[in-house]
Design a protein around this motif. Structure first.
Motif, PDB file in Angstrom:
ATOM      1  N   UNK A 103       1.108  -1.336  -0.177  1.00  0.00           N
ATOM      2  CA  UNK A 103      -0.098   0.164   0.538  1.00  0.00           C
ATOM      3  C   UNK A 103       1.012   1.005  -0.310  1.00  0.00           C
ATOM      4  N   UNK A 104       1.479   1.246   1.262  1.00  0.00           N
ATOM      5  CA  UNK A 104       2.911   2.247   1.347  1.00  0.00           C
ATOM      6  C   UNK A 104       3.542   2.414  -0.381  1.00  0.00           C
ATOM      7  N   UNK A 105       3.712   1.381  -1.288  1.00  0.00           N
ATOM      8  CA  UNK A 105       4.762   1.884  -1.721  1.00  0.00           C
ATOM      9  C   UNK A 105       3.695   2.446  -3.312  1.00  0.00           C
ATOM     10  N   UNK A 106       2.473   2.108  -3.544  1.00  0.00           N
ATOM     11  CA  UNK A 106       1.158   2.656  -4.362  1.00  0.00           C
ATOM     12  C   UNK A 106       1.344   3.698  -4.400  1.00  0.00           C
ATOM     13  N   UNK A 107       0.971   4.318  -3.143  1.00  0.00           N
ATOM     14  CA  UNK A 107       0.561   5.235  -2.364  1.00  0.00           C
ATOM     15  C   UNK A 107       1.470   6.688  -3.276  1.00  0.00           C
ATOM     16  N   UNK A 116       7.221   4.595 -10.352  1.00  0.00           N
ATOM     17  CA  UNK A 116       8.163   3.499 -10.180  1.00  0.00           C
ATOM     18  C   UNK A 116       9.774   3.575  -9.864  1.00  0.00           C
ATOM     19  N   UNK A 117       9.948   4.421 -11.043  1.00  0.00           N
ATOM     20  CA  UNK A 117      11.808   4.549 -10.944  1.00  0.00           C
ATOM     21  C   UNK A 117      11.695   5.068  -9.835  1.00  0.00           C
ATOM     22  N   UNK A 118      11.703   6.137  -9.664  1.00  0.00           N
ATOM     23  CA  UNK A 118      12.040   7.848  -8.504  1.00  0.00           C
ATOM     24  C   UNK A 118      11.756   6.563  -6.919  1.00  0.00           C
ATOM     25  N   UNK A 165      10.120  -1.370  -1.355  1.00  0.00           N
ATOM     26  CA  UNK A 165      11.685  -1.780  -1.918  1.00  0.00           C
ATOM     27  C   UNK A 165      10.579  -2.068  -3.160  1.00  0.00           C
ATOM     28  N   UNK A 166      10.304  -3.334  -2.278  1.00  0.00           N
ATOM     29  CA  UNK A 166       9.595  -4.595  -3.409  1.00  0.00           C
ATOM     30  C   UNK A 166       8.675  -4.928  -4.214  1.00  0.00           C
ATOM     31  N   UNK A 167       7.697  -4.328  -3.992  1.00  0.00           N
ATOM     32  CA  UNK A 167       7.070  -3.328  -4.684  1.00  0.00           C
ATOM     33  C   UNK A 167       6.915  -2.644  -5.847  1.00  0.00           C
TER      34      UNK A 167
END
Length: 275
Positions: A103-107, A116-118, A165-167
């Motif tokens: 959820x955090x990565x998608x946010x 995604x890269x940043x 990071x993995x997400x």
């Protein structure tokens, strides 16, 4: 926290019983399943329930992050408070860390528009920074030394960064490179196979290989999770997220119950009598 078999250990060493499981094949199998569940379970809340996939700015990813963060903090506190290794508490905390990471990565990637890269670059720096601070503070990042609250805090902070990071990394490889979910799963699976070969056939630091493998199992789980639940038009198998999550959860519970789950052990130098 220590266990000493007199006569079996050097006089200058004592055996530390870790609060985390020994790193075995069973550990890696459950870890990959847990990261896959983190992806499908996290998406089931933020996308299926809160519809953040159709509107990244509707607050769904932020709400999901908050809900899963509370669950993870509760699980982490229970893990740290436990007097000894408990596989059920440990794997609950791992699954919770993967869902909040999803959820955090998608946010960050979608709602805040970092991309995604940043997002992957920032989170990689966070993982490396956490490991560096852990090493500078305690002199080792060997997970088998996770036996005190201070070490456990470093451990769970690093793990949360690595799960997030993995997400981002999985989404980047699957989306921005054009490889898709199948291609991404193959890439990360091949990378883990290379690490396994390095483990068996080289003398590269086992601690370094562990953390590399630990980080890479997350994007593998993320791409496999997306492969399961994404629509066929996007290259997925179109399994409903709640159904996929339930199947994976039942499998994890069965494996934790059946597979040997023992605490890791590590030899530590005895403290000087003058300490």
């Amino acid at each position: 926290m220590t266990h000493n078999h007199e006569g079996n250990l050097p006089p200058s060493a004592e055996e530390v019983i870790s609060k985390v499981p020994a790193v075995t094949l069973g550990f890696w199998i459950v870890k990959v399943l847990a990261t896959t569940l983190g992806e499908t379970g996290g998406d089931a809340v933020t996308m299926t329930t809160l519809h953040a996939d159709t509107n990244a700015h509707n607050g769904g990813y932020l709400i999901g992050t908050g809900v899963f963060l509370v669950i993870f903090l509760g699980a982490a506190v229970a893990q740290i408070a436990a007097k000894k290794f408990n596989p059920w508490i440990y794997w609950c905390a791992i699954v919770a860390s993967t869902t909040v990471g999803t959820a955090m990565a998608d946010f960050f990637d979608r709602s805040l528009g970092i991309g995604y890269t940043g997002g992957a670059s920032i989170l990689l720096a966070c993982v490396l920074g956490s490991l560096a601070l852990w090493y500078l503070t305690l002199g080792t990042v060997n997970v088998q030394t996770v036996a005190t609250p201070k070490v456990e805090i470093f451990y769970w902070v690093t793990i949360t960064f690595s799960q997030t990071l993995g997400t981002a990394l999985g989404d980047w490889i699957a989306g921005d490179t054009g490889l898709g979910y199948r291609g991404g799963a193959v890439v990360f699976g091949a990378a883990l196979a290379v690490l396994a070969a390095l483990y068996y056939w080289t003398d590269i630091s086992r601690v370094s290989l562990f953390w590399a493998a630990f980080i890479l199992t997350r994007p593998l789980g993320a791409t496999v999770g997306d492969l399961l639940d994404k629509p066929a038009a996007q290259g997925g198998f179109a399994v409903s997220r709640p159904m996929a999550s339930t199947i994976i959860l039942v499998t994890i519970v069965a494996l934790v119950a059946v597979l040997p789950q023992r605490a890791g052990r590590h030899l530590m130098a005895r403290q000087s009598q003058l300490d």
